[in-house]
Design a protein around this motif. Sequence first.
Motif, mmCIF file in Angstrom:
data_model
loop_
_atom_site.group_PDB
_atom_site.id
_atom_site.type_symbol
_atom_site.label_atom_id
_atom_site.label_comp_id
_atom_site.label_asym_id
_atom_site.label_seq_id
_atom_site.Cartn_x
_atom_site.Cartn_y
_atom_site.Cartn_z
ATOM 1 N N THR A 178 -23.014 25.703 17.572
ATOM 2 C CA THR A 178 -22.536 27.042 18.100
ATOM 3 C C THR A 178 -22.930 27.368 19.503
ATOM 4 O O THR A 178 -22.132 27.881 20.514
ATOM 5 C CB THR A 178 -23.045 28.209 16.948
ATOM 6 N N MET A 179 -24.236 27.075 19.992
ATOM 7 C CA MET A 179 -24.805 27.287 21.123
ATOM 8 C C MET A 179 -24.215 26.533 22.310
ATOM 9 O O MET A 179 -23.891 27.159 23.501
ATOM 10 C CB MET A 179 -26.328 27.048 20.980
ATOM 11 N N VAL A 180 -23.693 25.408 22.012
ATOM 12 C CA VAL A 180 -22.941 24.469 22.874
ATOM 13 C C VAL A 180 -21.639 24.512 22.702
ATOM 14 O O VAL A 180 -20.921 23.956 23.595
ATOM 15 C CB VAL A 180 -23.761 23.180 22.710
ATOM 16 N N ASN A 181 -20.926 25.417 21.735
ATOM 17 C CA ASN A 181 -19.504 25.540 21.665
ATOM 18 C C ASN A 181 -19.092 24.183 21.356
ATOM 19 O O ASN A 181 -18.139 23.622 21.862
ATOM 20 C CB ASN A 181 -18.812 25.849 22.913
ATOM 21 N N GLY A 182 -19.958 23.494 20.351
ATOM 22 C CA GLY A 182 -19.347 22.133 20.032
ATOM 23 C C GLY A 182 -18.720 21.883 18.661
ATOM 24 O O GLY A 182 -18.858 22.732 17.880
#
Length: 366
Positions: A178-182
């Motif tokens: 989620t943090m890297v929009n992966g």
Amino acid sequence: MVPLFRFVRLPGALALLTLAACSGEQAAPANDSAAARPADGSIPLTADNIARLGLKFGAAVAATEAPIAVVPALIAPPPNARVAVAATFPGVVTRILVVEGEEVRRGQPLAIVSSRDVLSMGADLNRASARLGVAQSSASRLSQLEREGIIAGARADEARAVLGEARADVSEKSRILTMVNGSGASGTYMLTAPIAGRVTSAAIHAGSVVDGTTAPYMIDAAGQYEAQAQLPERLAGQVKPGMTVALGDDLRGTVTTVGSTIDPATRSVTLKARLPAGPGAMAGRATSLSIFGPAPTGAAMVPAAAVTTLPGGDVLFVRTRAGVVARPVKAGGKDGDHVLILSGVKPGEQVVVAGTSALKPLAMGE
């Protein structure tokens, strides 16, 4: 004998004077200015004269600041307003969404990166989710058996511990993606803007390789700039933090720091000032910065169009009961389209701010 006449121009009318009317008498010279001008040198004006000459009046305003100097400066973002957008995982850029110079909002996608690490993390998350499901079922079953007294409580505690580990594993992998929009399914992640501002550097293109040690994008925060200037040695003691600076006619900021060490090569100290966003504020631009200090007591500001020059120097046409009078003044520096008047006029006095060119011939007795 033929009478001799002379026309004398008065404001708004012509007066016909008889200079000589008898034989053998020589006409005495007449002083037109003295005949038309009161003893105080003022120019009488009626309401009709004012309208015909297109005169407009405005009040001199008490000055709070006075221009001190204009120095060359370089516009830059403040040290805490520039953010590097790092590539979290190594990979290959598949798509560019923003280019250098564009304004971006916080959270806006900048580029899409294909990464094997993201694909692996997606697979790890799927396996962790499967283990979580098994751990939940096992913990639920053993807890029931514990309540029925069939098994010892230690076995149920062990199952609950395994469940906690499985939940932590799933939570951590989900948080990273989620943090890297992966996306674990596609094996891609997205670079996004951490702040709102302007992209000042974009060292990235489709097909380029990125890794965790690179910062493909640099973003300068919107609305925050810093002016860096070299202040001459003679002004080092006059300029202090908190004083006003101006970039152009409209953009104003504040002095933040003044260096305490004089550069022996340039005989100057470093000045830094904070500026808001506005016309002319652009990182990397070389410009001129006006510095302002407290105005002298009694100083006034008037529009630049109000100040005109007569043979004796600068004057203002100050309104009187009968008209106007050309008042000699001492002008200081300019602040945009206004001029600082150090002496000669008091704040509140009405001065001519439009139509001074029509008054100059009358002031000079033409």
